[in-house]
Design an enzyme around this catalytic site. Structure first.
Site, mmCIF file in Angstrom:
data_model
loop_
_atom_site.group_PDB
_atom_site.id
_atom_site.type_symbol
_atom_site.label_atom_id
_atom_site.label_comp_id
_atom_site.label_asym_id
_atom_site.label_seq_id
_atom_site.Cartn_x
_atom_site.Cartn_y
_atom_site.Cartn_z
ATOM 1 C CD GLU A 117 -3.051 -1.091 0.463
ATOM 2 O OE1 GLU A 117 -3.212 -0.044 -0.210
ATOM 3 O OE2 GLU A 117 -3.833 -2.056 0.420
ATOM 4 C CG ASP A 142 -17.667 -9.276 -5.090
ATOM 5 O OD1 ASP A 142 -18.810 -8.900 -4.771
ATOM 6 O OD2 ASP A 142 -16.713 -9.281 -4.289
#
Length: 202
Positions: A117, A142
């Site tokens: 991240e 999804d």
């Protein structure tokens, strides 16, 4: 006068050999008809050996169905899948069928894996819970429904991705909505789409 015992005839070696070959042949047929499970090493190896065009062709039919149903561009679906899963070879995509790095919450089926991240202007490695799917198509569904329904705290979070007229607008909308922490995410999505001419499928 006692009778002489008859000598028992021994089965010729050639017949024994023939029977052994026959048994081996039957077992080989049984192994051929035994289906290979989705999680078997052989099934995974087929995914690993896909060419880039085969990967695109694998996702395209369902991407087109999702465009027809919800309006999301196939180039964006496939481009993100390429970028997020490294052409389906990442552990998350390869073993858990998650093509888009979608996180898991609550009691959803999940796996805990390391991920990178971008935080405070630097890349860090953390552990995160990610969704586990039964197939790549389920992962694509999804992914699309995330754009359609948004998130609990903001149902319109990805509305501009759905209403985008082209892949450039969609990529910028993904960036602005915070789909990924990577500050260069929009440019990377656009680069993948342009390099492999994915917009031809829109």
């Amino acid at each position: 006068m006692a009778r002489k015992k008859k000598k028992q005839l021994k089965m010729p070696a050639i017949i024994v050999g023939f029977l052994l070959i026959l048994v081996g042949f039957v077992f080989s047929l049984m192994s051929l008809t035994d289906p290979v499970g989705n999680n078997s090493p052989l099934a995974r190896q087929e995914d690993e050996n896909m060419t880039k065009q085969e990967f695109i062709d694998r996702l395209l039919p369902h991407a087109e169905e999702l465009q027809e149903g919800y309006g999301i561009l196939p180039s964006v679906i496939i481009g993100q899948a390429i970028l997020e899963s490294n052409w389906g070879t990442s552990q998350l995509a390869h073993e858990y069928n998650n093509l888009f790095g979608i996180k898991a919450y609550g009691d959803q089926d999940k796996v805990n894996l390391e991920t990178k991240e971008y935080v405070n202007e630097q890349w860090i490695t953390i552990k995160g819970d990610f969704r586990v799917y039964n197939s790549w198509e389920e992962s694509m569904d999804d992914h699309t429904m995330l754009f359609v329904n948004g998130v609990d705290w903001n149902p319109q979070k990805y509305e501009e991705v759905l209403t985008a007229q082209n892949y450039e607008q969609a990529a910028e909308a993904l960036q602005e909505a915070g789909y990924a922490t990577d500050p260069g995410y929009a440019d990377k999505v656009k680069e993948v789409i342009e390099n492999y001419q994915l917009d031809q499928y829109d």
